[in-house]
Write an enzyme that holds these catalytic residues in place. Structure first.
Site, PDB file in Angstrom:
ATOM      1  N   TYR A  40       3.277   7.691  -0.204  1.00 59.16           N
ATOM      2  CA  TYR A  40       3.031   6.335   0.297  1.00 59.16           C
ATOM      3  C   TYR A  40       4.308   5.779   0.923  1.00 59.16           C
ATOM      4  CZ  TYR A  40       1.795   1.370   0.356  1.00 59.16           C
ATOM      5  OH  TYR A  40       1.557   0.080   0.753  1.00 59.16           O
ATOM      6  N   SER A  65       5.820  -2.096   3.980  1.00 56.46           N
ATOM      7  CA  SER A  65       5.796  -2.381   2.541  1.00 56.46           C
ATOM      8  C   SER A  65       7.224  -2.371   2.025  1.00 56.46           C
ATOM      9  CB  SER A  65       4.986  -1.303   1.812  1.00 56.46           C
ATOM     10  OG  SER A  65       5.117  -1.416   0.408  1.00 56.46           O
TER      11      SER A  65
END
Length: 247
Positions: free
Chosen positions: A159, A146
């Site tokens: 995250y 990501s």
């Protein structure tokens, strides 16, 4: 979806988290390019429909129930694919969750879920497929990280930590491998169900607003197709794909 083409040698591609979003788009794109795809996820009803769609359009697909947090489940997925297709050429470690929250909220269960799916799930994929790829002396592992693995924002600490870890893990695997290619794909804001796991209403609302500029999952699928289609001596190590409007 267009009919399969002969743009490249047909490969056997396993995709985790294939029931929606980037995983589903990747399955459709690679099947259209002539690859045989194996679809893994927990929502088998969706997988079955996707496999039928792909096969109705002339592609080749296998649907298989998969929980990436369970090593035995991942090993069973690999074994089923090998039984069906005889080999494994590419693993796309795509399954992920993103329940964003400030650390002070102490949502420890959500922290553990992100570690289990986003990091341990990738490790399980590698553990299950690497011996086979080494035996074949060929293979390709594509890990979906990501842009949150390139930067950290408030509410994304855990995250981001899992996605930084996926990038570190991928680079280590790349350096250790001579026959197995390793690619990291870092999506920016992409339309998917990832934000559905956010339990904090305020944060989810803010993310939903940001998604107004999100790119379709097909953009990430195309990046994966590009990496997978290179000749065996070319390893596309890392790709970042963002909306033009994303800061």
């Amino acid at each position: 979806m267009s009919h399969p083409s002969t743009e490249t040698v047909s490969k056997v591609v396993l995709i985790t988290g294939a029931s929606s979003g980037i995983g589903e788009a990747t399955a459709r794109r690679l099947a259209a390019a002539g690859h045989r795809v194996a679809l893994g996820a927990r929502r088998t009803d969706r997988l079955d429909l996707l496999a039928k769609d792909i096969e109705a359009d002339g592609g080749s697909a296998l649907a298989h129930e998969l929980d990436v947090t369970d090593l035995a489940s991942m090993q069973g997925f690999i074994a089923a694919v090998r039984d069906r297709f005889g080999r494994v050429d590419v693993l796309v470690n795509n399954a992920g969750v993103m329940p964003l929250s400030p650390l002070a909220a102490l949502r420890v269960d959500e922290w553990n879920q992100m570690i289990d799916v986003n990091l341990r799930g990738v490790l399980h994929g590698i553990a299950a497929v690497l011996p086979l790829m080494q035996e074949q002396r060929s293979g390709h592992i594509v890990n979906i990280a990501s842009v949150s693995g390139l930067r950290v924002d408030p509410t994304s600490a855990v995250y981001s930590a899992t996605k930084f870890a996926v990038r570190a893990l991928s680079e280590g695997l790349r350096q250790e491998s001579r026959d197995v290619r390793v690619t990291v794909v870092n999506p920016g804001l992409t339309r998917s169900e990832l934000a559905d796991s956010i339990s904090d209403g305020g944060i989810k609302g803010a993310v939903d607003e940001m998604m107004a500029i999100a790119i379709p999952a097909t953009a990430i699928a195309e990046a994966i197709r590009y990496a997978v289609s290179q000749s065996a001596d070319v390893d596309v190590n890392e790709i970042v794909v963002r909306p033009t409007a994303q800061g």
